[in-house]
Design a protein around this motif. Structure first.
Motif, PDB file in Angstrom:
ATOM      1  N   TYR A  53       0.793  -1.233   0.000  1.00 39.35           N
ATOM      2  CA  TYR A  53       0.000   0.000   0.000  1.00 39.35           C
ATOM      3  C   TYR A  53       0.828   1.289   0.000  1.00 39.35           C
ATOM      4  N   ASN A  72       1.848   3.240  -5.249  1.00 41.44           N
ATOM      5  CA  ASN A  72       0.451   3.432  -5.658  1.00 41.44           C
ATOM      6  C   ASN A  72       0.176   4.919  -5.873  1.00 41.44           C
ATOM      7  N   ASN A  83      -3.385   6.868  -5.747  1.00 41.29           N
ATOM      8  CA  ASN A  83      -4.395   5.938  -5.217  1.00 41.29           C
ATOM      9  C   ASN A  83      -4.738   6.349  -3.782  1.00 41.29           C
TER      10      ASN A  83
END
Length: 392
Positions: free
Chosen positions: A34, A39, A42
């Motif tokens: 994550y 990302n 995001n």
């Protein structure tokens, strides 16, 4: 973040009672999944990373983890006070035990065993003084070259900061916190229970003021009495040359803001280095494998070798065998302390040509007929051993 209701063990996807190593491994796994750098754009991953960071901050701290395991989110509230601080044993203290067996005072009895932790007259510690802010832990991935030579980086973090409207007091401008009417400013309340063993007196944090001895009668409209607000901050810092995977950079005073004038917490950045296509790192040394031709190995040659500093020249001596390793001094990773560099090791593998045409094969056959067995040392040694074996 006491308002967060999701179980912290579920956030890290581990069972309750997980070991420190299991907690650390789970955090690294989720951080890789994550992390905002992996990302970009995001928002869901960014929020998930914040949740993972918070869970790790609590469960990696043995004291906070113990409070969370026992009291849940109430135990890790910023204003939480450990009941055991009253007397140092199971939350009983302050007034201690009264009554007992005949003329025996249980406060004196237990005090003889536990250094007075049950005795009367001890004042419970309350969280009214300066409190250091919480720490923040993040993981950052670096390229092979960034770790070798250092660089400058920025990270975006979510942290608690003192409210600018009330300067961290929690009260509206022109007002001060008032003495708690329940505990009268002591931050603790005393309760008494009678049992077959006598009368038990226990002291616990005041729930009305959460052990602070003060209440906010006129809360700040900006922070609603918390004294702190959640903000996103960008922090710049330097990566020292030579840093390795698993090492941590600490940024003092860049974590969550403290309370009651206490210092801010810290940021701890754990470094992970991405694999390189050519180089392998072993401590401060760099290793690589490079193919050379049969002719270069037989006759010797000057070959170009990739290095962290660009291209370097390496002398291949005549008669080099496959698997030979050559050392290039001072061509490795700079020492993180700033003293010297490691070395580079080059392992050569002799590549045999494929798909030879007829003239090429004829040349090699002629060459083979001109070379005697005594020029193949390994071959001669092998067959001498075989001969000795069968003549025993």
């Amino acid at each position: 973040m006491a308002e967060q209701k999701r179980d912290l063990y579920q956030v890290l996807e581990i069972p309750k009672g997980a070991s420190e190593e299991e907690i650390r491994k789970a955090y690294r796994k989720l951080a890789k999944k994550y992390h905002p750098d992996l990302n970009p754009g995001n928002k869901a991953a960014e929020e998930k990373m914040k949740e993972v960071n918070y869970a790790y901050e609590i469960l990696s701290n043995s004291e906070k983890k113990a409070r969370y395991d026992q009291f849940g989110f109430a135990g890790i509230d910023p204003s939480y006070q450990d009941p055991s601080a009253a007397g140092g044993f199971g939350g009983f203290g302050g007034g201690g035990f009264s009554g007992g067996f005949g003329d025996v005072d249980l406060g004196d009895l237990f005090g003889s065993f536990f250094g007075g932790s049950f005795g009367g007259g001890q004042t419970q510690q309350r969280r009214t003084g300066p409190q250091k802010g919480g720490n923040i832990r993040v993981t950052m991935q670096l390229s092979f070259e960034e770790a070798a030579f250092g660089c400058e980086k920025k990270i975006s973090i979510s942290r608690n900061e003192n409210c600018s409207a009330c300067h961290g007091t929690g009260s509206e401008k022109g007002y001060d916190a008032e003495t708690c009417p329940v505990c009268h400013g002591t931050g603790q309340v005393k309760s008494t229970q009678r049992s077959m063993l006598g009368v038990f007196s226990t002291v616990s944090p005041c729930q009305n003021c959460r052990g602070t001895g003060k209440v906010i009668a006129h809360p700040c409209q900006t922070c609603h009495g918390a004294g702190q607000v959640k903000n996103t901050a960008t922090v710049s810092f330097k990566i020292p040359s030579g840093i390795d995977s698993g090492q941590t950079i600490s940024l003092r005073g860049e974590g969550h803001a403290g309370k009651s004038g206490g210092p801010a917490g810290d940021i701890y950045i754990e470094i992970q280095i991405k694999p390189h296509k050519v180089f392998q790192r072993r401590g401060q040394d760099v290793h690589l494998e490079m193919p050379i031709t049969f002719v270069q190995a037989a006759l010797g040659a000057q070959v170009s070798v990739p290095s962290l500093d660009g291209t370097a020249q390496l002398t291949i001596p005549e008669g080099t065998q496959t698997g030979a390793v050559f050392r290039m001094r001072g061509a490795g990773i700079p020492n993180v302390s700033g003293k010297g560099r490691g070395d580079q090791y080059v392992k050569v593998n002799i590549e045999i040509p494929k798909n030879l045409n007829i003239p090429q094969k004829e040349v090699l056959k002629k060459f083979e007929s001109m070379v005697g067995d005594n020029q193949y040392e390994a071959k001669k040694s092998f067959f001498d051993k075989v001969k000795d074996f069968f003549t025993q």
